[in-house]
Write a protein that holds these residues in place. Structure first.
Motif, short mmCIF file in Angstrom:
data_model
loop_
_atom_site.label_atom_id
_atom_site.label_comp_id
_atom_site.label_asym_id
_atom_site.label_seq_id
_atom_site.Cartn_x
_atom_site.Cartn_y
_atom_site.Cartn_z
N ILE A 282 2.47 -15.67 -15.21
CA ILE A 282 1.93 -16.58 -14.12
C ILE A 282 2.74 -17.95 -14.25
N ASP A 283 3.51 -18.48 -13.14
CA ASP A 283 4.04 -19.71 -13.48
C ASP A 283 3.49 -20.80 -12.36
N GLY A 284 2.88 -21.99 -13.11
CA GLY A 284 2.47 -23.07 -12.23
C GLY A 284 1.19 -22.51 -11.39
N ASN A 285 0.35 -21.71 -12.05
CA ASN A 285 -0.96 -21.32 -11.29
C ASN A 285 -0.66 -20.68 -9.98
N GLN A 286 0.55 -20.05 -9.92
CA GLN A 286 0.81 -19.35 -8.43
C GLN A 286 0.97 -17.81 -9.10
N PHE A 287 0.60 -17.05 -8.14
CA PHE A 287 0.71 -15.46 -8.52
C PHE A 287 2.34 -15.25 -8.17
N GLY A 288 2.64 -14.11 -8.73
CA GLY A 288 4.09 -13.62 -8.39
C GLY A 288 4.12 -12.91 -7.20
N LYS A 289 5.25 -12.19 -6.95
CA LYS A 289 5.40 -11.16 -5.63
C LYS A 289 4.16 -10.11 -5.75
N VAL A 290 3.81 -10.13 -4.38
CA VAL A 290 2.55 -9.29 -4.31
C VAL A 290 2.87 -7.89 -3.89
N GLU A 291 2.09 -6.89 -4.62
CA GLU A 291 2.28 -5.51 -4.23
C GLU A 291 0.86 -5.16 -3.64
N GLU A 292 1.00 -4.76 -2.28
CA GLU A 292 -0.14 -4.43 -1.89
C GLU A 292 -0.85 -3.06 -2.06
N CYS A 293 -2.09 -2.85 -2.29
CA CYS A 293 -2.73 -1.55 -2.29
C CYS A 293 -2.65 -0.75 -1.26
N SER A 294 -2.70 0.67 -1.45
CA SER A 294 -2.41 1.58 -0.35
C SER A 294 -3.63 1.66 0.63
N ALA A 295 -5.01 1.22 0.09
CA ALA A 295 -6.16 1.39 0.83
C ALA A 295 -6.01 -0.03 1.95
N ASP A 296 -5.15 -0.90 1.95
CA ASP A 296 -4.98 -1.88 2.84
C ASP A 296 -4.05 -1.27 4.15
N PHE A 297 -3.27 -0.31 3.78
CA PHE A 297 -2.31 0.22 4.82
C PHE A 297 -3.08 0.97 5.69
N ASN A 298 -4.22 1.63 5.17
CA ASN A 298 -4.84 2.51 5.87
C ASN A 298 -5.78 1.62 6.76
N ILE A 299 -6.10 0.62 6.75
CA ILE A 299 -6.75 -0.35 7.71
C ILE A 299 -5.84 -0.73 8.72
N ILE A 300 -4.88 -1.17 8.30
CA ILE A 300 -3.76 -1.83 9.19
C ILE A 300 -3.31 -0.73 10.19
N PHE A 301 -2.94 0.29 9.78
CA PHE A 301 -2.30 1.29 10.51
C PHE A 301 -2.90 1.58 11.85
N PRO A 302 -4.15 1.85 11.82
CA PRO A 302 -4.81 2.39 12.98
C PRO A 302 -5.12 0.84 13.94
N ALA A 303 -5.30 0.00 13.38
CA ALA A 303 -5.32 -1.51 14.17
C ALA A 303 -3.93 -1.60 15.03
N VAL A 304 -2.89 -1.33 14.43
CA VAL A 304 -1.45 -1.38 14.95
C VAL A 304 -1.25 -0.58 16.11
N ALA A 305 -1.83 0.75 15.76
CA ALA A 305 -1.49 1.80 16.53
C ALA A 305 -2.38 1.54 17.90
N ILE A 306 -3.80 1.03 17.71
CA ILE A 306 -4.46 0.97 18.98
C ILE A 306 -3.94 -0.27 19.95
N PHE A 307 -3.46 -1.40 19.11
CA PHE A 307 -2.70 -2.42 19.94
C PHE A 307 -1.44 -1.69 20.74
N VAL A 308 -0.56 -0.72 19.92
CA VAL A 308 0.56 -0.44 20.83
C VAL A 308 -0.08 0.45 22.10
N VAL A 309 -0.98 1.28 21.90
CA VAL A 309 -1.42 1.89 23.02
C VAL A 309 -2.09 1.14 24.15
N VAL A 310 -2.71 0.13 23.69
CA VAL A 310 -3.49 -0.70 24.67
C VAL A 310 -2.01 -1.25 25.58
N ILE A 311 -1.04 -2.06 24.74
CA ILE A 311 -0.03 -2.45 25.48
C ILE A 311 0.80 -1.62 26.30
#
Length: 85
Positions: A33-62
């Motif tokens: 940990i350098d200078g109280n800052q986190f390093g490169k972020v690795e996202e967890c797979s559970a977050d992608f399960n939330i984002i994908f349906p929201a993006v899909a709904i947005f694309v269908v509405v558009i």
């Protein structure tokens, strides 16, 4: 080394048979940990399960709105031509 793990979703961690830890909106980094800052972020797979349906709904509405606009343009063009008597 130098990477952090970030998870916005709820995660249940089993620590013992009768002991569980519920984490929400967590970011962890074990080393480098350098200078109280986190390093490169690795996202967890559970977050992608939330984002994908929201993006899909947005694309269908558009796409639906675009289809309605194109249909209206088509009807307007068709009505401006000569009509049968």
């Amino acid at each position: 080394m130098g990477h952090s793990f970030k998870c916005l979703s709820q995660q249940m961690v089993n620590l013992a048979d009768n002991f569980q830890l519920l984490t929400v909106n967590t970011q962890l980094q074990a080393f480098a940990i350098d200078g109280n800052q986190f390093g490169k972020v690795e996202e967890c797979s559970a977050d992608f399960n939330i984002i994908f349906p929201a993006v899909a709904i947005f694309v269908v509405v558009i796409a639906g709105i675009l289809a309605l606009i194109l249909y209206q343009v088509h009807l307007k063009r068709k009505s401006s031509a000569y009509q049968r008597i």
